[in-house]
Write a protein that holds these residues in place. Structure first.
Motif, PDB file in Angstrom:
ATOM      1  N   LEU A 140     -16.258   0.424   5.471  1.00  0.00           N
ATOM      2  CA  LEU A 140     -15.410  -0.729   5.756  1.00  0.00           C
ATOM      3  C   LEU A 140     -14.047  -0.669   5.065  1.00  0.00           C
ATOM      4  CD1 LEU A 140     -18.020  -3.612   5.465  1.00  0.00           C
ATOM      5  CD2 LEU A 140     -17.001  -2.719   7.556  1.00  0.00           C
ATOM      6  N   LYS A 141     -13.953   0.058   3.982  1.00  0.00           N
ATOM      7  CA  LYS A 141     -12.748   0.045   3.157  1.00  0.00           C
ATOM      8  C   LYS A 141     -11.458   0.406   3.909  1.00  0.00           C
ATOM      9  CE  LYS A 141     -15.203   0.647  -1.165  1.00  0.00           C
ATOM     10  NZ  LYS A 141     -15.487   1.506  -2.307  1.00  0.00           N
ATOM     11  N   PRO A 142     -11.428   1.471   4.726  1.00  0.00           N
ATOM     12  CA  PRO A 142     -10.164   1.810   5.403  1.00  0.00           C
ATOM     13  C   PRO A 142      -9.650   0.707   6.329  1.00  0.00           C
ATOM     14  CG  PRO A 142     -11.668   3.658   5.501  1.00  0.00           C
ATOM     15  CD  PRO A 142     -12.447   2.492   4.962  1.00  0.00           C
ATOM     16  N   SER A 143     -10.532   0.082   7.091  1.00  0.00           N
ATOM     17  CA  SER A 143     -10.078  -0.971   8.011  1.00  0.00           C
ATOM     18  C   SER A 143      -9.682  -2.232   7.250  1.00  0.00           C
ATOM     19  CB  SER A 143     -11.137  -1.282   9.066  1.00  0.00           C
ATOM     20  OG  SER A 143     -12.361  -1.604   8.476  1.00  0.00           O
ATOM     21  N   VAL A 144     -10.381  -2.550   6.158  1.00  0.00           N
ATOM     22  CA  VAL A 144     -10.022  -3.697   5.336  1.00  0.00           C
ATOM     23  C   VAL A 144      -8.662  -3.460   4.686  1.00  0.00           C
ATOM     24  CG1 VAL A 144     -10.625  -4.999   3.260  1.00  0.00           C
ATOM     25  CG2 VAL A 144     -12.400  -4.425   4.914  1.00  0.00           C
ATOM     26  N   GLU A 145      -8.449  -2.252   4.183  1.00  0.00           N
ATOM     27  CA  GLU A 145      -7.180  -1.920   3.548  1.00  0.00           C
ATOM     28  C   GLU A 145      -6.019  -2.051   4.532  1.00  0.00           C
ATOM     29  OE1 GLU A 145      -5.023   1.790   1.244  1.00  0.00           O
ATOM     30  OE2 GLU A 145      -7.197   1.687   1.265  1.00  0.00           O
ATOM     31  N   GLU A 146      -6.236  -1.639   5.774  1.00  0.00           N
ATOM     32  CA  GLU A 146      -5.202  -1.748   6.801  1.00  0.00           C
ATOM     33  C   GLU A 146      -4.819  -3.210   7.043  1.00  0.00           C
ATOM     34  OE1 GLU A 146      -4.878  -0.813  11.528  1.00  0.00           O
ATOM     35  OE2 GLU A 146      -5.970   0.623  10.298  1.00  0.00           O
ATOM     36  N   VAL A 147      -5.811  -4.081   7.157  1.00  0.00           N
ATOM     37  CA  VAL A 147      -5.550  -5.508   7.375  1.00  0.00           C
ATOM     38  C   VAL A 147      -4.811  -6.109   6.176  1.00  0.00           C
ATOM     39  CG1 VAL A 147      -6.635  -7.776   7.651  1.00  0.00           C
ATOM     40  CG2 VAL A 147      -7.508  -5.815   8.931  1.00  0.00           C
ATOM     41  N   ILE A 148      -5.211  -5.724   4.974  1.00  0.00           N
ATOM     42  CA  ILE A 148      -4.567  -6.243   3.764  1.00  0.00           C
ATOM     43  C   ILE A 148      -3.092  -5.832   3.738  1.00  0.00           C
ATOM     44  CG2 ILE A 148      -4.455  -6.016   1.241  1.00  0.00           C
ATOM     45  CD1 ILE A 148      -7.549  -5.875   1.295  1.00  0.00           C
ATOM     46  N   LYS A 149      -2.812  -4.563   4.004  1.00  0.00           N
ATOM     47  CA  LYS A 149      -1.428  -4.080   3.949  1.00  0.00           C
ATOM     48  C   LYS A 149      -0.551  -4.724   5.016  1.00  0.00           C
ATOM     49  CE  LYS A 149      -2.219   0.117   1.409  1.00  0.00           C
ATOM     50  NZ  LYS A 149      -2.036   1.542   1.303  1.00  0.00           N
ATOM     51  N   GLU A 150      -1.147  -5.095   6.159  1.00  0.00           N
ATOM     52  CA  GLU A 150      -0.392  -5.776   7.211  1.00  0.00           C
ATOM     53  C   GLU A 150      -0.168  -7.251   6.870  1.00  0.00           C
ATOM     54  OE1 GLU A 150      -2.620  -5.254  10.809  1.00  0.00           O
ATOM     55  OE2 GLU A 150      -2.112  -3.138  10.983  1.00  0.00           O
ATOM     56  N   SER A 151      -1.103  -7.862   6.163  1.00  0.00           N
ATOM     57  CA  SER A 151      -1.081  -9.310   5.938  1.00  0.00           C
ATOM     58  C   SER A 151      -0.441  -9.745   4.621  1.00  0.00           C
ATOM     59  CB  SER A 151      -2.509  -9.857   5.985  1.00  0.00           C
ATOM     60  OG  SER A 151      -3.128  -9.538   7.193  1.00  0.00           O
ATOM     61  N   ILE A 152      -0.600  -8.948   3.583  1.00  0.00           N
ATOM     62  CA  ILE A 152      -0.102  -9.344   2.259  1.00  0.00           C
ATOM     63  C   ILE A 152       1.083  -8.445   1.915  1.00  0.00           C
ATOM     64  CG2 ILE A 152      -0.675  -9.649  -0.174  1.00  0.00           C
ATOM     65  CD1 ILE A 152      -3.622  -9.919   0.707  1.00  0.00           C
ATOM     66  N   THR A 153       2.263  -9.043   1.915  1.00  0.00           N
ATOM     67  CA  THR A 153       3.469  -8.243   1.711  1.00  0.00           C
ATOM     68  C   THR A 153       4.133  -8.474   0.363  1.00  0.00           C
ATOM     69  OG1 THR A 153       4.761  -9.935   2.853  1.00  0.00           O
ATOM     70  CG2 THR A 153       3.940  -8.104   4.183  1.00  0.00           C
ATOM     71  N   GLU A 154       3.708  -9.479  -0.387  1.00  0.00           N
ATOM     72  CA  GLU A 154       4.293  -9.735  -1.699  1.00  0.00           C
ATOM     73  C   GLU A 154       3.203 -10.102  -2.693  1.00  0.00           C
ATOM     74  OE1 GLU A 154       6.359 -13.706  -0.971  1.00  0.00           O
ATOM     75  OE2 GLU A 154       7.693 -12.313   0.034  1.00  0.00           O
TER      76      GLU A 154
END
Length: 71
Positions: free
Chosen positions: A13-27
């Protein structure tokens, strides 16, 4: 940004979760922390929150497929 994963979260699950985090949390969080903590709750909910203050950014719901065992 540093992402810390709970040991209960599967490596699949980690790669897909990381992708969502990087798209959603920018600061960084309003507390100034740029570290994210990811944990799994109730078997299929992933909680993404600030590592320092615990402010929740969002939750993700995942489908966990059960393997059929042939007898």
């Amino acid at each position: 940004m540093n992402i810390v994963y709970d040991s209960d979260l599967s490596d699949e699950l980690k790669p897909s979760v990381e992708e969502v985090i990087k798209e959603s949390i920018t600061e960084p969080c309003s507390c100034g922390c740029d570290e994210i903590y990811v944990s799994i709750q109730d078997g299929n909910k992933i909680d993404v929150k600030c590592y320092d203050c615990g402010t929740s950014y969002f939750e993700l719901e995942v489908e966990i497929e059960e393997e059929e065992i042939a007898t």
